[in-house]
Scaffold this motif. Structure first.
Motif, PDB file in Angstrom:
ATOM      1  N   THR A 173      26.327   8.581 -25.023  1.00 27.48           N
ATOM      2  CA  THR A 173      25.552   7.665 -25.867  1.00 27.48           C
ATOM      3  C   THR A 173      26.461   7.007 -26.896  1.00 27.48           C
ATOM      4  OG1 THR A 173      23.598   9.087 -25.671  1.00 27.48           O
ATOM      5  CG2 THR A 173      23.587   7.446 -27.429  1.00 27.48           C
ATOM      6  N   VAL A 174      26.439   5.689 -26.946  1.00 30.93           N
ATOM      7  CA  VAL A 174      27.178   4.962 -27.985  1.00 30.93           C
ATOM      8  C   VAL A 174      26.406   5.111 -29.293  1.00 30.93           C
ATOM      9  CG1 VAL A 174      28.075   2.739 -28.742  1.00 30.93           C
ATOM     10  CG2 VAL A 174      28.086   3.326 -26.299  1.00 30.93           C
ATOM     11  N   VAL A 175      27.041   5.708 -30.295  1.00 32.52           N
ATOM     12  CA  VAL A 175      26.338   5.951 -31.552  1.00 32.52           C
ATOM     13  C   VAL A 175      26.764   4.994 -32.663  1.00 32.52           C
ATOM     14  CG1 VAL A 175      25.918   8.380 -31.040  1.00 32.52           C
ATOM     15  CG2 VAL A 175      28.017   7.750 -32.210  1.00 32.52           C
ATOM     16  N   ARG A 176      27.929   4.335 -32.498  1.00 29.52           N
ATOM     17  CA  ARG A 176      28.372   3.391 -33.540  1.00 29.52           C
ATOM     18  C   ARG A 176      29.354   2.407 -32.939  1.00 29.52           C
ATOM     19  NH1 ARG A 176      32.520   2.971 -37.988  1.00 29.52           N
ATOM     20  NH2 ARG A 176      33.812   4.302 -36.666  1.00 29.52           N
ATOM     21  N   THR A 177      29.241   1.172 -33.346  1.00 32.91           N
ATOM     22  CA  THR A 177      30.232   0.167 -32.957  1.00 32.91           C
ATOM     23  C   THR A 177      30.634  -0.636 -34.189  1.00 32.91           C
ATOM     24  OG1 THR A 177      28.575  -1.521 -32.416  1.00 32.91           O
ATOM     25  CG2 THR A 177      29.245  -0.045 -30.630  1.00 32.91           C
ATOM     26  N   VAL A 178      31.876  -1.111 -34.176  1.00 35.96           N
ATOM     27  CA  VAL A 178      32.393  -1.961 -35.249  1.00 35.96           C
ATOM     28  C   VAL A 178      33.088  -3.151 -34.606  1.00 35.96           C
ATOM     29  CG1 VAL A 178      33.932  -2.126 -37.241  1.00 35.96           C
ATOM     30  CG2 VAL A 178      32.707   0.022 -36.771  1.00 35.96           C
ATOM     31  N   SER A 179      32.850  -4.327 -35.122  1.00 35.27           N
ATOM     32  CA  SER A 179      33.451  -5.551 -34.611  1.00 35.27           C
ATOM     33  C   SER A 179      32.909  -5.837 -33.205  1.00 35.27           C
ATOM     34  CB  SER A 179      34.978  -5.448 -34.623  1.00 35.27           C
ATOM     35  OG  SER A 179      35.559  -6.696 -34.320  1.00 35.27           O
ATOM     36  N   VAL A 180      33.697  -6.495 -32.397  1.00 36.06           N
ATOM     37  CA  VAL A 180      33.240  -6.942 -31.077  1.00 36.06           C
ATOM     38  C   VAL A 180      33.412  -5.818 -30.054  1.00 36.06           C
ATOM     39  CG1 VAL A 180      33.531  -8.628 -29.233  1.00 36.06           C
ATOM     40  CG2 VAL A 180      33.855  -9.325 -31.622  1.00 36.06           C
ATOM     41  N   THR A 181      32.313  -5.406 -29.428  1.00 42.17           N
ATOM     42  CA  THR A 181      32.360  -4.406 -28.359  1.00 42.17           C
ATOM     43  C   THR A 181      31.392  -4.819 -27.264  1.00 42.17           C
ATOM     44  OG1 THR A 181      30.649  -3.070 -29.432  1.00 42.17           O
ATOM     45  CG2 THR A 181      32.947  -2.486 -29.894  1.00 42.17           C
ATOM     46  N   ALA A 182      31.711  -4.388 -26.026  1.00 40.77           N
ATOM     47  CA  ALA A 182      30.860  -4.768 -24.896  1.00 40.77           C
ATOM     48  C   ALA A 182      29.501  -4.093 -24.971  1.00 40.77           C
ATOM     49  CB  ALA A 182      31.565  -4.400 -23.587  1.00 40.77           C
ATOM     50  N   ALA A 183      29.487  -2.821 -25.351  1.00 38.94           N
ATOM     51  CA  ALA A 183      28.230  -2.083 -25.481  1.00 38.94           C
ATOM     52  C   ALA A 183      27.911  -1.899 -26.959  1.00 38.94           C
ATOM     53  CB  ALA A 183      28.342  -0.738 -24.785  1.00 38.94           C
TER      54      ALA A 183
ATOM     55  N   ARG B  59      37.514  13.212 -31.118  1.00 37.53           N
ATOM     56  CA  ARG B  59      38.736  12.886 -30.382  1.00 37.53           C
ATOM     57  C   ARG B  59      38.943  11.376 -30.439  1.00 37.53           C
ATOM     58  NH1 ARG B  59      39.657  14.921 -24.415  1.00 37.53           N
ATOM     59  NH2 ARG B  59      40.206  16.784 -25.596  1.00 37.53           N
ATOM     60  N   PHE B  60      40.159  10.972 -30.784  1.00 38.14           N
ATOM     61  CA  PHE B  60      40.467   9.554 -30.937  1.00 38.14           C
ATOM     62  C   PHE B  60      41.183   9.026 -29.691  1.00 38.14           C
ATOM     63  CE2 PHE B  60      39.934  11.185 -35.186  1.00 38.14           C
ATOM     64  CZ  PHE B  60      39.200  10.191 -35.814  1.00 38.14           C
ATOM     65  N   ALA B  61      40.826   7.814 -29.321  1.00 37.22           N
ATOM     66  CA  ALA B  61      41.458   7.144 -28.187  1.00 37.22           C
ATOM     67  C   ALA B  61      41.757   5.708 -28.583  1.00 37.22           C
ATOM     68  CB  ALA B  61      40.550   7.179 -26.964  1.00 37.22           C
ATOM     69  N   SER B  62      42.759   5.138 -27.937  1.00 37.55           N
ATOM     70  CA  SER B  62      43.185   3.785 -28.284  1.00 37.55           C
ATOM     71  C   SER B  62      42.425   2.740 -27.472  1.00 37.55           C
ATOM     72  CB  SER B  62      44.690   3.641 -28.033  1.00 37.55           C
ATOM     73  OG  SER B  62      45.109   2.322 -28.313  1.00 37.55           O
ATOM     74  N   ASN B  63      41.965   1.705 -28.148  1.00 36.25           N
ATOM     75  CA  ASN B  63      41.329   0.574 -27.487  1.00 36.25           C
ATOM     76  C   ASN B  63      42.396  -0.499 -27.277  1.00 36.25           C
ATOM     77  OD1 ASN B  63      39.834  -1.571 -26.590  1.00 36.25           O
ATOM     78  ND2 ASN B  63      38.396  -1.613 -28.300  1.00 36.25           N
ATOM     79  N   MET B  64      42.804  -0.678 -26.023  1.00 34.67           N
ATOM     80  CA  MET B  64      43.854  -1.633 -25.707  1.00 34.67           C
ATOM     81  C   MET B  64      43.314  -3.010 -25.325  1.00 34.67           C
ATOM     82  SD  MET B  64      46.426   0.300 -26.226  1.00 34.67           S
ATOM     83  CE  MET B  64      47.766  -0.701 -25.587  1.00 34.67           C
ATOM     84  N   CYS B  65      41.979  -3.159 -25.379  1.00 30.31           N
ATOM     85  CA  CYS B  65      41.383  -4.434 -24.985  1.00 30.31           C
ATOM     86  C   CYS B  65      41.564  -5.484 -26.091  1.00 30.31           C
ATOM     87  CB  CYS B  65      39.900  -4.256 -24.699  1.00 30.31           C
ATOM     88  SG  CYS B  65      39.587  -3.249 -23.223  1.00 30.31           S
ATOM     89  N   PRO B  66      41.551  -6.762 -25.723  1.00 29.47           N
ATOM     90  CA  PRO B  66      41.746  -7.826 -26.714  1.00 29.47           C
ATOM     91  C   PRO B  66      40.672  -7.847 -27.799  1.00 29.47           C
ATOM     92  CG  PRO B  66      42.049  -8.671 -24.479  1.00 29.47           C
ATOM     93  CD  PRO B  66      41.506  -7.276 -24.338  1.00 29.47           C
ATOM     94  N   SER B  67      39.483  -7.320 -27.510  1.00 28.80           N
ATOM     95  CA  SER B  67      38.403  -7.372 -28.492  1.00 28.80           C
ATOM     96  C   SER B  67      38.728  -6.581 -29.754  1.00 28.80           C
ATOM     97  CB  SER B  67      37.114  -6.820 -27.886  1.00 28.80           C
ATOM     98  OG  SER B  67      37.278  -5.442 -27.547  1.00 28.80           O
ATOM     99  N   LYS B  68      39.509  -5.498 -29.600  1.00 32.71           N
ATOM    100  CA  LYS B  68      39.941  -4.665 -30.735  1.00 32.71           C
ATOM    101  C   LYS B  68      38.764  -4.090 -31.519  1.00 32.71           C
ATOM    102  CE  LYS B  68      44.277  -5.395 -29.923  1.00 32.71           C
ATOM    103  NZ  LYS B  68      45.104  -4.311 -29.354  1.00 32.71           N
ATOM    104  N   GLY B  69      37.662  -3.818 -30.801  1.00 33.38           N
ATOM    105  CA  GLY B  69      36.512  -3.229 -31.472  1.00 33.38           C
ATOM    106  C   GLY B  69      36.607  -1.705 -31.500  1.00 33.38           C
TER     107      GLY B  69
END
Length: 278
Positions: free
Chosen positions: A25-35, A102-112
């Protein structure tokens, strides 16, 4: 709304079918994200997403890895997928865990940024009982109260009453079992001991036990070896079944067996769960 309802309906169906899966379940998003927050997905043990959606490849790898680990240890986890510059500001490396996240890197151009809660949903532990003795019937009833999925296999002619079990099988072949962790107990009380033990040992389980004395088990061992059963498999059978609590009645013996199964089931979990010690 339609996708959300589909996921919830499938969760109910898979739980009823005693299937293992992860609900992400996506519980929080910041900036541009697909979900967006509230998005859900069901993930099978093979890594396939069977319903829902939590975004594209930016988060998928980290979530699938967390899902595999959650199914292995039964513990939920939080995954935070963030661009590298934000991880650097936090002073964490991709793959590092801090305060349960656990932290993971977002390598997509959206940088969300996406925070995803990964929750394993596992089948009830499976207790397979072979036999229709008073101990077997009491064991089935007590195990159901403790949340086990109980299969009782015994010749119908041996049963004097309908057992309190999820599945009742006529004979000593329990048939198809779910993929949960299994515990097998033979409690035949002299009625088909050898046949029941042979069938029990064909079941992949972390615990096999026989309700009978060591002397009786030793006598049966020779017959089982002669029938082609591997000696090391026979030697793993706990006989007599249960902890030595001084039990006398069938109900007490059943309780001692469940106590022993609980020790085996919870091995290593208590130390990892400080709440259980408080």
């Amino acid at each position: 709304m339609g996708v959300h309802v589909e996921v919830i309906d499938l969760v109910a169906q898979m739980k009823a079918a005693e299937q293992a899966f992860v609900l992400a379940t996506v519980v929080r998003t910041v900036s541009v994200t697909a979900a967006k927050a509230g998005a859900k997905a069901i993930i099978r043990p093979d890594g396939s997403i069977v319903a829902g959606w939590i975004g594209g490849g930016c988060a998928r790898g980290a979530v699938l890895k967390a899902a595999r680990e959650a199914l292995a240890d039964g513990e939920p986890r939080m995954v935070s997928v963030q661009p590298e510059n934000l991880l650097a500001e936090l002073g964490v490396e991709p793959g590092e865990s801090r305060d349960g996240v656990r932290f993971a890197s977002n390598m997509c151009p959206s940088k969300g940024t996406m925070d995803i809660f990964v929750e394993p949903v596992l089948p009830h532990p499976s207790l397979v009982i072979l036999g229709a003795s008073p101990v077997a019937l009491s064991l089935a009833a007590q195990a159901r109260q403790l949340g086990y999925h109980v299969t009782l296999a015994a010749p119908a002619s041996d049963l004097i009453a309908r057992p309190d079990a999820d599945v009742v099988v006529d004979g000593f072949e329990p048939g198809g079992l779910n993929g949960a962790r299994r515990f097998v107990v033979v409690s035949t009380q002299g009625k088909g001991d050898e046949t029941a033990l042979k069938q029990a040992l064909a079941i992949d389980a972390g615990y096999h036990a026989f309700v009978g004395s060591q002397r009786k088990m030793a006598a049966l061992r020779g017959k089982l070896v002669a029938a082609g059963v591997a000696p090391d498999a026979i030697d793993r059978v706990k006989a007599p079944a249960g902890l030595d609590l001084g039990a006398i009645t069938p109900e007490e013996i059943a309780m001692s067996i469940l106590a022993e199964i609980t020790v085996e089931r919870r091995r290593g979990q208590r130390a990892a769960n400080p709440v259980a010690r408080s």
